[in-house]
Design an enzyme around this catalytic site. Structure first.
Site, PDB file in Angstrom:
ATOM      1  N   ALA A 160      -4.270  35.139  67.609  1.00  0.00           N
ATOM      2  CA  ALA A 160      -4.286  33.760  68.089  1.00  0.00           C
ATOM      3  C   ALA A 160      -3.959  33.555  69.569  1.00  0.00           C
ATOM      4  O   ALA A 160      -4.410  32.585  70.166  1.00  0.00           O
ATOM      5  CB  ALA A 160      -3.313  32.909  67.259  1.00  0.00           C
ATOM      6  N   ALA A 161      -3.140  34.415  70.172  1.00  0.00           N
ATOM      7  CA  ALA A 161      -2.680  34.150  71.537  1.00  0.00           C
ATOM      8  C   ALA A 161      -3.864  34.049  72.501  1.00  0.00           C
ATOM      9  O   ALA A 161      -4.846  34.786  72.344  1.00  0.00           O
ATOM     10  CB  ALA A 161      -1.722  35.241  71.995  1.00  0.00           C
ATOM     11  N   PRO A 162      -3.815  33.140  73.485  1.00  0.00           N
ATOM     12  CA  PRO A 162      -2.712  32.219  73.835  1.00  0.00           C
ATOM     13  C   PRO A 162      -2.696  30.915  73.056  1.00  0.00           C
ATOM     14  O   PRO A 162      -1.935  30.020  73.376  1.00  0.00           O
ATOM     15  CB  PRO A 162      -2.955  31.952  75.321  1.00  0.00           C
ATOM     16  CG  PRO A 162      -4.444  32.003  75.445  1.00  0.00           C
ATOM     17  CD  PRO A 162      -4.905  33.061  74.480  1.00  0.00           C
ATOM     18  N   GLY A 163      -3.578  30.774  72.075  1.00  0.00           N
ATOM     19  CA  GLY A 163      -3.497  29.628  71.185  1.00  0.00           C
ATOM     20  C   GLY A 163      -4.497  28.516  71.411  1.00  0.00           C
ATOM     21  O   GLY A 163      -4.450  27.502  70.711  1.00  0.00           O
ATOM     22  N   LYS A 166      -7.709  28.438  70.804  1.00  0.00           N
ATOM     23  CA  LYS A 166      -8.591  28.278  69.641  1.00  0.00           C
ATOM     24  C   LYS A 166      -7.819  27.672  68.470  1.00  0.00           C
ATOM     25  O   LYS A 166      -8.351  26.826  67.742  1.00  0.00           O
ATOM     26  CB  LYS A 166      -9.211  29.618  69.254  1.00  0.00           C
ATOM     27  CG  LYS A 166     -10.147  30.194  70.310  1.00  0.00           C
ATOM     28  CD  LYS A 166     -10.765  31.491  69.838  1.00  0.00           C
ATOM     29  CE  LYS A 166     -11.556  32.141  70.949  1.00  0.00           C
ATOM     30  NZ  LYS A 166     -10.669  32.660  72.019  1.00  0.00           N
ATOM     31  N   ASP A 185      -0.141  36.357  65.899  1.00  0.00           N
ATOM     32  CA  ASP A 185      -0.328  37.279  67.020  1.00  0.00           C
ATOM     33  C   ASP A 185       0.837  38.255  67.066  1.00  0.00           C
ATOM     34  O   ASP A 185       1.996  37.851  66.963  1.00  0.00           O
ATOM     35  CB  ASP A 185      -0.447  36.558  68.359  1.00  0.00           C
ATOM     36  CG  ASP A 185      -1.141  37.439  69.385  1.00  0.00           C
ATOM     37  OD1 ASP A 185      -2.387  37.345  69.492  1.00  0.00           O
ATOM     38  OD2 ASP A 185      -0.455  38.240  70.044  1.00  0.00           O
ATOM     39  N   ASP A 202       0.914  42.845  62.640  1.00  0.00           N
ATOM     40  CA  ASP A 202      -0.175  43.646  63.204  1.00  0.00           C
ATOM     41  C   ASP A 202      -1.430  43.370  62.396  1.00  0.00           C
ATOM     42  O   ASP A 202      -1.493  43.666  61.194  1.00  0.00           O
ATOM     43  CB  ASP A 202       0.207  45.126  63.140  1.00  0.00           C
ATOM     44  CG  ASP A 202      -0.814  46.045  63.784  1.00  0.00           C
ATOM     45  OD1 ASP A 202      -1.988  45.633  63.919  1.00  0.00           O
ATOM     46  OD2 ASP A 202      -0.462  47.184  64.135  1.00  0.00           O
ATOM     47  N   ASP A 219     -10.891  36.493  66.720  1.00  0.00           N
ATOM     48  CA  ASP A 219     -11.201  36.609  68.147  1.00  0.00           C
ATOM     49  C   ASP A 219     -10.520  37.895  68.596  1.00  0.00           C
ATOM     50  O   ASP A 219      -9.366  37.895  69.007  1.00  0.00           O
ATOM     51  CB  ASP A 219     -10.684  35.395  68.924  1.00  0.00           C
ATOM     52  CG  ASP A 219     -11.083  35.454  70.381  1.00  0.00           C
ATOM     53  OD1 ASP A 219     -12.260  35.720  70.660  1.00  0.00           O
ATOM     54  OD2 ASP A 219     -10.212  35.241  71.236  1.00  0.00           O
ATOM     55  N   CYS A 276     -14.767  38.423  74.054  1.00  0.00           N
ATOM     56  CA  CYS A 276     -15.129  37.986  75.410  1.00  0.00           C
ATOM     57  C   CYS A 276     -15.601  39.194  76.205  1.00  0.00           C
ATOM     58  O   CYS A 276     -15.072  39.512  77.272  1.00  0.00           O
ATOM     59  CB  CYS A 276     -13.953  37.294  76.098  1.00  0.00           C
ATOM     60  SG  CYS A 276     -12.406  38.232  76.077  1.00  0.00           S
TER      61      CYS A 276
END
Length: 436
Positions: free
Chosen positions: A260-263, A265, A283, A310, A328, A381
């Site tokens: 999830a980081a940095p959050g 999404k 995360d 993890d 992601d 990405c």
């Protein structure tokens, strides 16, 4: 009396931390957003730092041509000082050469116990006298690592994947991409946000990729706006937004954002849920959880849980618990090179293969967490089949997921690759599947 900040000395400190640490340039640069009285100084700092990092191999090649001392034997801090000066002389010609050289010489006097100012002065003046010849050499070089300033193995990998668009793609990684914000339409409609951003002098432009992103100019003060503080807008790239739009979670559903980081999404997923579902934001880097919580607090969303496991290790209590899972995945981030130029030389093919294996371990678990008829979106990405197309095929053929289609500009797609060159945005890959 307040001491005026020295742009080039700060640039040196940032570049030093990036080259010899694990810091990212944008994080360090952004700490100075509100530090300069004159915004032009901040813009110059940003231009120098990003420019020196994105032209690392070219700058070192130029210095090696005019230095009698081999690169490996030059004091690393002196080398950074010279790269800053050479970047200004060759690529930032609005600054007089003598000013760049004098600053480098004065800085070198204070930096080491050896007086290397004479050496620095001699090399830089020689480069200044031969600028025309240097420019021709750079333009005509056949060394792709020097031309594109990317690890040679990665250059070949990109060429193998995108041969027809190879040059335009790598050239586009030097281009500055527009700054993207995303609208929370639960709180304000796009037209009202557009007018407010216009009144703030940010010259908004609607995104061509999503219907809730806008591209703005003069973004330095966006964090201080009422729009941002109240959760009406968030800073989020177009590809990142599109990944959640492709997921398309319904209100009342249970959603897992596995990495999830940095959050950003997770925040958009929360806006989709409208306080009638729950999101589990996970995360492994617990230090990043604070930022995720801050984002949820900005939009006053409380239907979430934070986890720090993890993602590559199976969590049996989560078996078939979720209607939607977003992966992601941790990736090589080649699609972010235009914003984080240090990625150019921090990645190798070995790194990419290790990440591919990690992504597969995460995906195997992600599928197990889905309910029947649950939706999986996989995104990265980055560029290249090892982390993108090959992984989408793995999800379909090895994990027995069915392709699920989404609409993109009137086309029904199962997967999409965004490009810096074609889309003027970060390189982003997204694929959608459903569990039978």
């Amino acid at each position: 009396m307040e001491v005026k900040l020295n742009v080039r000395r700060i640039a040196f400190e940032i570049i030093n931390k990036v080259e010899f640490g694990k810091s990212y340039s944008d994080d360090l640069i952004n700490k100075y957003v509100d530090k300069f009285e004159d915004k032009r100084d901040f813009n110059l700092l940003r231009k120098i730092v990003l420019g020196v990092l994105e032209r690392k191999y070219t700058l070192e090649y130029i210095i090696s041509m005019y230095s009698k001392t081999k690169l490996k034997k030059i004091d690393p801090k002196i080398l950074i000082i010279m790269k800053i000066a050479v970047y200004q002389m060759i690529f930032l010609t609005s600054i007089p050469d003598h000013a760049s050289i004098n600053e480098a010489v004065n800085h070198s006097k204070k930096l080491t116990k050896w007086n290397l100012s004479g050496y620095v002065n001699g090399v830089l003046r020689n480069i200044s006298r031969n600028k025309a010849e240097i420019s021709k050499l750079i333009d005509s070089t056949k060394d792709l690592e020097i031309k594109y300033n990317i690890n040679a193995g990665i250059v070949e990998y990109i060429k193998e994947n995108y041969n027809d668009d190879f040059d335009s793609l790598l050239d586009s990684l030097y281009n500055e991409l527009p700054f993207s914000i995303r609208i929370n339409e639960n709180m304000m409609n796009s037209n009202e946000v557009f007018e407010e951003l216009q009144s703030l002098g940010m010259n908004p432009k609607n995104s061509d990729i999503t219907n809730i992103n806008m591209l703005i100019q003069n973004p330095e003060s966006v964090h201080n706006t009422k729009l941002y503080r109240e959760g009406i807008i968030s800073i989020q790239g177009e590809g990142s937004t599109l990944a959640v739009q492709v997921l398309d979670p319904r209100p009342g559903s249970k959603v897992l954002d596995l990495c999830a980081a940095p959050g950003t999404k997770s925040l958009l997923i929360a806006e989709y849920l409208k306080d009638s579902g729950i999101i589990i934001a996970n995360d492994i880097d617990i230090s990043k959880h604070k930022k995720i919580v801050q984002n949820f607090n900005r939009i006053k969303f409380s239907n979430y849980e934070l986890c720090g496991f993890d993602a590559s290790i199976y969590q049996p209590e989560m078996k078939e618990e979720f209607d939607y899972v977003l992966v992601d995945a941790p990736c090589s981030a080649l699609g972010l090179i235009a914003r984080k130029p240090e990625i150019r030389y921090r990645r190798s093919m070995e790194t990419i293969r290790e990440l591919r294996d990690l992504q597969r371990a995460i995906l195997i678990n992600a599928v197990k967490y889905l309910k029947p008829n649950g939706v999986l979106v996989y995104s990265t990405c980055t560029y290249g089949y090892l982390e993108n197309e090959q992984q989408a095929d793995f999800i379909e053929n090895e994990l027995n997921m069915e392709k699920s289609y989404f609409d993109y500009k009137g086309n029904s797609l199962n997967r999409i690759q965004l490009f810096n060159s074609k889309d003027n945005t970060d390189g982003f890959f997204i694929a959608r599947f459903i569990k039978p």
